[in-house]
Design a protein around this motif. Structure first.
Motif, PDB file in Angstrom:
ATOM      1  N   LEU A 134    -135.925 -53.270 -67.723  1.00 39.06           N
ATOM      2  CA  LEU A 134    -136.480 -53.422 -69.070  1.00 39.06           C
ATOM      3  C   LEU A 134    -136.014 -54.731 -69.671  1.00 39.06           C
ATOM      4  CD1 LEU A 134    -135.529 -49.869 -70.347  1.00 39.06           C
ATOM      5  CD2 LEU A 134    -137.826 -50.649 -69.730  1.00 39.06           C
ATOM      6  N   LYS A 135    -136.815 -55.248 -70.586  1.00 36.80           N
ATOM      7  CA  LYS A 135    -136.377 -56.432 -71.319  1.00 36.80           C
ATOM      8  C   LYS A 135    -136.462 -56.186 -72.809  1.00 36.80           C
ATOM      9  CE  LYS A 135    -139.319 -59.491 -72.808  1.00 36.80           C
ATOM     10  NZ  LYS A 135    -140.108 -60.715 -72.828  1.00 36.80           N
ATOM     11  N   MET A 136    -135.493 -56.694 -73.503  1.00 31.44           N
ATOM     12  CA  MET A 136    -135.518 -56.649 -74.957  1.00 31.44           C
ATOM     13  C   MET A 136    -136.035 -57.997 -75.460  1.00 31.44           C
ATOM     14  SD  MET A 136    -134.439 -53.680 -75.590  1.00 31.44           S
ATOM     15  CE  MET A 136    -134.007 -53.699 -77.353  1.00 31.44           C
ATOM     16  N   LYS A 186    -125.527 -49.003 -63.441  1.00 29.15           N
ATOM     17  CA  LYS A 186    -124.799 -48.409 -62.310  1.00 29.15           C
ATOM     18  C   LYS A 186    -125.193 -46.946 -62.113  1.00 29.15           C
ATOM     19  CE  LYS A 186    -120.285 -47.847 -63.111  1.00 29.15           C
ATOM     20  NZ  LYS A 186    -118.907 -48.308 -63.275  1.00 29.15           N
ATOM     21  N   LYS A 187    -125.391 -46.259 -63.229  1.00 28.84           N
ATOM     22  CA  LYS A 187    -125.682 -44.816 -63.190  1.00 28.84           C
ATOM     23  C   LYS A 187    -126.891 -44.564 -64.094  1.00 28.84           C
ATOM     24  CE  LYS A 187    -123.431 -40.584 -64.782  1.00 28.84           C
ATOM     25  NZ  LYS A 187    -122.197 -40.053 -65.368  1.00 28.84           N
ATOM     26  N   THR A 188    -127.815 -43.745 -63.621  1.00 27.96           N
ATOM     27  CA  THR A 188    -129.044 -43.481 -64.378  1.00 27.96           C
ATOM     28  C   THR A 188    -128.734 -43.115 -65.836  1.00 27.96           C
ATOM     29  OG1 THR A 188    -130.222 -42.849 -62.403  1.00 27.96           O
ATOM     30  CG2 THR A 188    -131.105 -41.996 -64.480  1.00 27.96           C
ATOM     31  N   ILE A 189    -129.407 -43.827 -66.744  1.00 32.55           N
ATOM     32  CA  ILE A 189    -129.159 -43.618 -68.179  1.00 32.55           C
ATOM     33  C   ILE A 189    -130.200 -42.640 -68.718  1.00 32.55           C
ATOM     34  CG2 ILE A 189    -129.044 -44.731 -70.451  1.00 32.55           C
ATOM     35  CD1 ILE A 189    -128.310 -47.365 -68.979  1.00 32.55           C
ATOM     36  N   ASN A 190    -129.720 -41.503 -69.204  1.00 32.42           N
ATOM     37  CA  ASN A 190    -130.644 -40.485 -69.714  1.00 32.42           C
ATOM     38  C   ASN A 190    -130.288 -40.052 -71.135  1.00 32.42           C
ATOM     39  OD1 ASN A 190    -128.321 -39.205 -69.142  1.00 32.42           O
ATOM     40  ND2 ASN A 190    -129.129 -37.993 -67.433  1.00 32.42           N
ATOM     41  N   LYS A 191    -129.572 -40.949 -71.833  1.00 35.42           N
ATOM     42  CA  LYS A 191    -129.222 -40.677 -73.237  1.00 35.42           C
ATOM     43  C   LYS A 191    -128.950 -42.014 -73.919  1.00 35.42           C
ATOM     44  CE  LYS A 191    -124.262 -40.486 -72.500  1.00 35.42           C
ATOM     45  NZ  LYS A 191    -122.998 -39.837 -72.735  1.00 35.42           N
ATOM     46  N   GLN A 192    -128.857 -41.963 -75.243  1.00 34.96           N
ATOM     47  CA  GLN A 192    -128.477 -43.163 -75.981  1.00 34.96           C
ATOM     48  C   GLN A 192    -126.992 -43.430 -75.746  1.00 34.96           C
ATOM     49  OE1 GLN A 192    -129.417 -43.044 -80.153  1.00 34.96           O
ATOM     50  NE2 GLN A 192    -128.139 -44.817 -80.603  1.00 34.96           N
ATOM     51  N   LEU A 193    -126.660 -44.629 -75.269  1.00 30.88           N
ATOM     52  CA  LEU A 193    -125.251 -44.927 -74.979  1.00 30.88           C
ATOM     53  C   LEU A 193    -124.524 -45.439 -76.213  1.00 30.88           C
ATOM     54  CD1 LEU A 193    -125.353 -46.782 -71.508  1.00 30.88           C
ATOM     55  CD2 LEU A 193    -125.375 -44.315 -71.976  1.00 30.88           C
ATOM     56  N   THR A 194    -123.214 -45.220 -76.210  1.00 33.48           N
ATOM     57  CA  THR A 194    -122.339 -45.851 -77.198  1.00 33.48           C
ATOM     58  C   THR A 194    -121.482 -46.853 -76.422  1.00 33.48           C
ATOM     59  OG1 THR A 194    -120.546 -44.296 -76.845  1.00 33.48           O
ATOM     60  CG2 THR A 194    -122.182 -43.699 -78.520  1.00 33.48           C
ATOM     61  N   LYS A 195    -120.743 -47.671 -77.140  1.00 33.25           N
ATOM     62  CA  LYS A 195    -119.878 -48.666 -76.488  1.00 33.25           C
ATOM     63  C   LYS A 195    -118.955 -48.013 -75.470  1.00 33.25           C
ATOM     64  CE  LYS A 195    -119.441 -53.021 -78.598  1.00 33.25           C
ATOM     65  NZ  LYS A 195    -119.476 -53.568 -79.934  1.00 33.25           N
ATOM     66  N   ALA A 196    -118.447 -46.834 -75.805  1.00 33.91           N
ATOM     67  CA  ALA A 196    -117.485 -46.158 -74.934  1.00 33.91           C
ATOM     68  C   ALA A 196    -118.112 -45.750 -73.594  1.00 33.91           C
ATOM     69  CB  ALA A 196    -116.937 -44.925 -75.650  1.00 33.91           C
ATOM     70  N   ALA A 233    -131.474 -50.910 -76.255  1.00 32.84           N
ATOM     71  CA  ALA A 233    -132.424 -50.530 -75.189  1.00 32.84           C
ATOM     72  C   ALA A 233    -132.262 -49.048 -74.860  1.00 32.84           C
ATOM     73  CB  ALA A 233    -132.188 -51.386 -73.936  1.00 32.84           C
ATOM     74  N   THR A 234    -131.026 -48.567 -74.830  1.00 29.28           N
ATOM     75  CA  THR A 234    -130.818 -47.142 -74.502  1.00 29.28           C
ATOM     76  C   THR A 234    -131.281 -46.253 -75.664  1.00 29.28           C
ATOM     77  OG1 THR A 234    -128.509 -46.930 -75.293  1.00 29.28           O
ATOM     78  CG2 THR A 234    -128.832 -47.748 -73.046  1.00 29.28           C
ATOM     79  N   ARG A 235    -131.183 -46.767 -76.886  1.00 27.36           N
ATOM     80  CA  ARG A 235    -131.657 -46.000 -78.044  1.00 27.36           C
ATOM     81  C   ARG A 235    -133.181 -45.860 -77.969  1.00 27.36           C
ATOM     82  NH1 ARG A 235    -133.212 -48.309 -82.511  1.00 27.36           N
ATOM     83  NH2 ARG A 235    -131.872 -50.127 -82.362  1.00 27.36           N
ATOM     84  N   LEU A 236    -133.870 -46.982 -77.661  1.00 29.79           N
ATOM     85  CA  LEU A 236    -135.328 -46.933 -77.540  1.00 29.79           C
ATOM     86  C   LEU A 236    -135.749 -46.021 -76.397  1.00 29.79           C
ATOM     87  CD1 LEU A 236    -136.151 -50.673 -78.229  1.00 29.79           C
ATOM     88  CD2 LEU A 236    -137.065 -48.714 -79.487  1.00 29.79           C
ATOM     89  N   ALA A 237    -135.031 -46.135 -75.272  1.00 29.85           N
ATOM     90  CA  ALA A 237    -135.373 -45.300 -74.109  1.00 29.85           C
ATOM     91  C   ALA A 237    -135.244 -43.822 -74.475  1.00 29.85           C
ATOM     92  CB  ALA A 237    -134.476 -45.658 -72.921  1.00 29.85           C
ATOM     93  N   ALA A 238    -134.166 -43.477 -75.190  1.00 33.15           N
ATOM     94  CA  ALA A 238    -133.960 -42.075 -75.589  1.00 33.15           C
ATOM     95  C   ALA A 238    -135.078 -41.631 -76.530  1.00 33.15           C
ATOM     96  CB  ALA A 238    -132.595 -41.918 -76.242  1.00 33.15           C
ATOM     97  N   GLN A 239    -135.440 -42.528 -77.445  1.00 31.97           N
ATOM     98  CA  GLN A 239    -136.498 -42.210 -78.416  1.00 31.97           C
ATOM     99  C   GLN A 239    -137.839 -41.935 -77.717  1.00 31.97           C
ATOM    100  OE1 GLN A 239    -136.660 -45.292 -81.461  1.00 31.97           O
ATOM    101  NE2 GLN A 239    -138.842 -44.913 -81.731  1.00 31.97           N
ATOM    102  N   TYR A 240    -138.132 -42.723 -76.678  1.00 30.94           N
ATOM    103  CA  TYR A 240    -139.395 -42.544 -75.944  1.00 30.94           C
ATOM    104  C   TYR A 240    -139.245 -41.588 -74.756  1.00 30.94           C
ATOM    105  CZ  TYR A 240    -141.758 -46.117 -78.725  1.00 30.94           C
ATOM    106  OH  TYR A 240    -142.339 -46.818 -79.750  1.00 30.94           O
ATOM    107  N   LYS A 241    -138.074 -40.940 -74.643  1.00 27.90           N
ATOM    108  CA  LYS A 241    -137.794 -39.971 -73.575  1.00 27.90           C
ATOM    109  C   LYS A 241    -137.928 -40.580 -72.179  1.00 27.90           C
ATOM    110  CE  LYS A 241    -138.707 -35.771 -76.209  1.00 27.90           C
ATOM    111  NZ  LYS A 241    -138.509 -36.423 -77.513  1.00 27.90           N
ATOM    112  N   TRP A 242    -137.433 -41.798 -72.031  1.00 31.66           N
ATOM    113  CA  TRP A 242    -137.413 -42.464 -70.729  1.00 31.66           C
ATOM    114  C   TRP A 242    -136.008 -42.395 -70.158  1.00 31.66           C
ATOM    115  CZ3 TRP A 242    -140.315 -47.584 -69.751  1.00 31.66           C
ATOM    116  CH2 TRP A 242    -141.634 -47.482 -70.205  1.00 31.66           C
ATOM    117  N   THR A 243    -135.904 -42.325 -68.832  1.00 32.46           N
ATOM    118  CA  THR A 243    -134.600 -42.550 -68.213  1.00 32.46           C
ATOM    119  C   THR A 243    -134.637 -43.954 -67.595  1.00 32.46           C
ATOM    120  OG1 THR A 243    -135.342 -41.557 -66.173  1.00 32.46           O
ATOM    121  CG2 THR A 243    -134.176 -40.108 -67.684  1.00 32.46           C
TER     122      THR A 243
END
Ligand code: OOG
Ligand code: MG
Length: 259
Positions: free
Chosen positions: A59-61, A113-123, A208-218
């Protein structure tokens, strides 16, 4: 102006413009559509590419820096899809014939590195992201004169056309305020700091992870996520050498072949 939208027809028009490197008039001059419809057109046009065998690689922002928003007169963050045929080797070359009116811009890229299926935080970053690299993006709007509205550019997959990735660095490399230069034939044309990207490029990854979560993308493991340009973009011409230098991350370069 009409309000009846044929998403598939508009998607086909943009796909054809991209495939033939031939500009098309702005969609928004003919039909009214909102951001959600614009993403539906983007996805329908990318689906045509997937059906031809192209693979999604990330993806690109876009418009994550003031420099870009001001250059293009658009003021909202956007995102688009990257495919395998967009990749250009670092120190390699690309053919000018493939483009309409290409521009290059300096970016930072993240590797998942690992499939992202949620909105990430810095941690969450160390668990999900394996590396950071300097990158050049080639954008080539399918619209005449590189002019578009927010909805137009989203529908056009955010002008995505090419990317060149530098060497991967570990994620503990600080990237909050790195000097970035874009050079054409070794002359500096744009300069700035990675700070221009939402104050810190990691913010773009989180967005990007927030948008992905919003659109239900992994976002699959192995994907690339481009943070958006830190400076304005520069038009590129046949015969030119295009490079960027990013403090601590190194140089990235490609040549524009005349055919
Ligand atoms: C739209 C794409 C914006 C960025 O890095 O901000 C973009 C364009 O400028 O044509 O890629
Ligand atoms: Mg960009």
């Amino acid at each position: 102006m009409t309000n009846s939208i044929d998403i598939d027809k508009l998607a086909e028009r943009l796909d054809t413009a991209a495939a033939n490197a031939k500009a098309t008039p702005q969609l928004s001059k003919e039909v009214q559509f909102n951001v959600d419809t614009a993403y539906a057109i983007q996805f329908a046009s990318m689906r045509r590419r997937f059906e031809r065998g192209q693979k999604m690689i990330g993806l690109k922002m876009g418009f994550t820096s003031k420099a870009k928003m001001e250059q293009m007169g658009v003021h909202d963050m956007i995102w688009g899809i990257l495919t395998d045929d967009m990749l250009i080797d670092n120190n390699g070359s690309t053919s000018f014939n493939k483009y309409i009116h290409p521009r290059a811009e300096p970016e930072i890229c993240f590797k998942v590195k690992k499939t992202i299926n949620k909105q990430l935080t810095k941690a969450d970053i160390p668990e999900y992201i394996s590396g950071i690299a300097a990158a050049i993006e080639i954008i080539d709007s399918r619209y005449e004169n590189f002019k578009f509205s927010l909805e137009d550019v989203i529908a056009d997959n955010c002008s995505s056309t090419g990317l060149v990735l530098g060497e991967w660095h570990p994620i503990d490399q600080a990237i909050g305020d790195l000097k970035i230069e874009l050079l054409i034939d070794d002359t500096v044309k744009q300069e700035g700091s990675s700070k221009a990207i939402l104050g810190d490029p990691w913010e773009s990854l989180l967005a990007a992870t927030r948008l992905a979560a919003q659109y239900k993308w992994t976002i699959p493991a192995g994907s690339y996520i481009m943070a958006g340009a830190a400076t304005g973009a520069e038009y590129i011409q046949p015969g030119q050498k295009v490079s960027i230098k990013v403090e601590a991350l190194g140089a990235v370069e490609f040549k524009v072949e005349s055919e």
